[in-house]
Design a protein around this motif. Structure first.
Motif, PDB file in Angstrom:
ATOM      1  N   LEU A 170       0.827  -1.203   0.000  1.00 51.27           N
ATOM      2  CA  LEU A 170       0.000   0.000   0.000  1.00 51.27           C
ATOM      3  C   LEU A 170       0.867   1.262   0.000  1.00 51.27           C
ATOM      4  CD1 LEU A 170      -2.852  -1.079   2.436  1.00 51.27           C
ATOM      5  CD2 LEU A 170      -3.039  -0.656  -0.023  1.00 51.27           C
ATOM      6  N   ARG A 171       1.950   1.234   0.747  1.00 48.61           N
ATOM      7  CA  ARG A 171       2.865   2.383   0.775  1.00 48.61           C
ATOM      8  C   ARG A 171       3.462   2.612  -0.613  1.00 48.61           C
ATOM      9  NH1 ARG A 171       5.910   0.630   4.510  1.00 48.61           N
ATOM     10  NH2 ARG A 171       4.681   1.469   6.206  1.00 48.61           N
ATOM     11  N   ALA A 172       3.863   1.530  -1.286  1.00 51.15           N
ATOM     12  CA  ALA A 172       4.429   1.649  -2.633  1.00 51.15           C
ATOM     13  C   ALA A 172       3.395   2.186  -3.618  1.00 51.15           C
ATOM     14  CB  ALA A 172       4.956   0.288  -3.104  1.00 51.15           C
ATOM     15  N   ALA A 173       2.159   1.723  -3.501  1.00 48.00           N
ATOM     16  CA  ALA A 173       1.093   2.204  -4.386  1.00 48.00           C
ATOM     17  C   ALA A 173       0.854   3.693  -4.175  1.00 48.00           C
ATOM     18  CB  ALA A 173      -0.188   1.415  -4.143  1.00 48.00           C
ATOM     19  N   CYS A 174       0.824   4.116  -2.929  1.00 46.26           N
ATOM     20  CA  CYS A 174       0.622   5.538  -2.637  1.00 46.26           C
ATOM     21  C   CYS A 174       1.756   6.382  -3.211  1.00 46.26           C
ATOM     22  CB  CYS A 174       0.488   5.759  -1.131  1.00 46.26           C
ATOM     23  SG  CYS A 174      -1.100   5.230  -0.457  1.00 46.26           S
ATOM     24  N   LEU A 175       2.987   5.903  -3.102  1.00 40.95           N
ATOM     25  CA  LEU A 175       4.126   6.634  -3.670  1.00 40.95           C
ATOM     26  C   LEU A 175       3.975   6.786  -5.174  1.00 40.95           C
ATOM     27  CD1 LEU A 175       7.194   5.172  -1.741  1.00 40.95           C
ATOM     28  CD2 LEU A 175       6.444   7.550  -1.777  1.00 40.95           C
ATOM     29  N   ARG A 202      -4.245   6.456   2.384  1.00 42.55           N
ATOM     30  CA  ARG A 202      -5.146   5.534   1.694  1.00 42.55           C
ATOM     31  C   ARG A 202      -6.409   6.254   1.230  1.00 42.55           C
ATOM     32  NH1 ARG A 202      -4.745   0.104   5.487  1.00 42.55           N
ATOM     33  NH2 ARG A 202      -2.478   0.022   5.458  1.00 42.55           N
ATOM     34  N   VAL A 203      -6.854   7.211   2.026  1.00 48.10           N
ATOM     35  CA  VAL A 203      -8.041   7.990   1.651  1.00 48.10           C
ATOM     36  C   VAL A 203      -7.752   8.767   0.368  1.00 48.10           C
ATOM     37  CG1 VAL A 203      -9.582   9.875   2.338  1.00 48.10           C
ATOM     38  CG2 VAL A 203      -8.916   8.127   3.998  1.00 48.10           C
ATOM     39  N   ALA A 256      -9.570   8.465  -3.306  1.00 46.61           N
ATOM     40  CA  ALA A 256     -10.058   9.651  -4.011  1.00 46.61           C
ATOM     41  C   ALA A 256      -9.442   9.719  -5.408  1.00 46.61           C
ATOM     42  CB  ALA A 256      -9.732  10.915  -3.220  1.00 46.61           C
ATOM     43  N   TRP A 257      -8.162   9.381  -5.536  1.00 48.69           N
ATOM     44  CA  TRP A 257      -7.491   9.359  -6.838  1.00 48.69           C
ATOM     45  C   TRP A 257      -8.169   8.347  -7.757  1.00 48.69           C
ATOM     46  CZ3 TRP A 257      -5.270   5.652  -9.820  1.00 48.69           C
ATOM     47  CH2 TRP A 257      -4.492   6.080 -10.888  1.00 48.69           C
TER      48      TRP A 257
END
Length: 63
Positions: A16-21, A28-29, A33-34
């Motif tokens: 999840l951290r990698a996806a957010c980066l 995560r919110v 939204a993205w």
């Protein structure tokens, strides 16, 4: 989520951290939204039904 996928919670957090980066978001919110914004901009359904799966190029999946 980790239990259901049979992976550790640490593994889930790392992915999840990698996806957010990659998305350029911090939480995560913001990632959700993205996703909603991007899907709406593309004109497609947020969660396609089994009969409307897309190939990613706008065409429908072949049976």
């Amino acid at each position: 989520m980790g239990r259901r996928l049979a992976v550790s919670s640490r593994t889930v957090d790392d992915h999840l951290r990698a996806a957010c980066l990659r998305l350029g978001v911090r939480t995560r919110v913001q990632a959700v939204a993205w996703l909603v914004r991007t899907t709406a901009d593309a004109g497609g359904p947020l969660f396609p039904t089994a009969g409307s799966r897309s190939q990613g190029d706008g065409s429908k999946a072949r049976p």
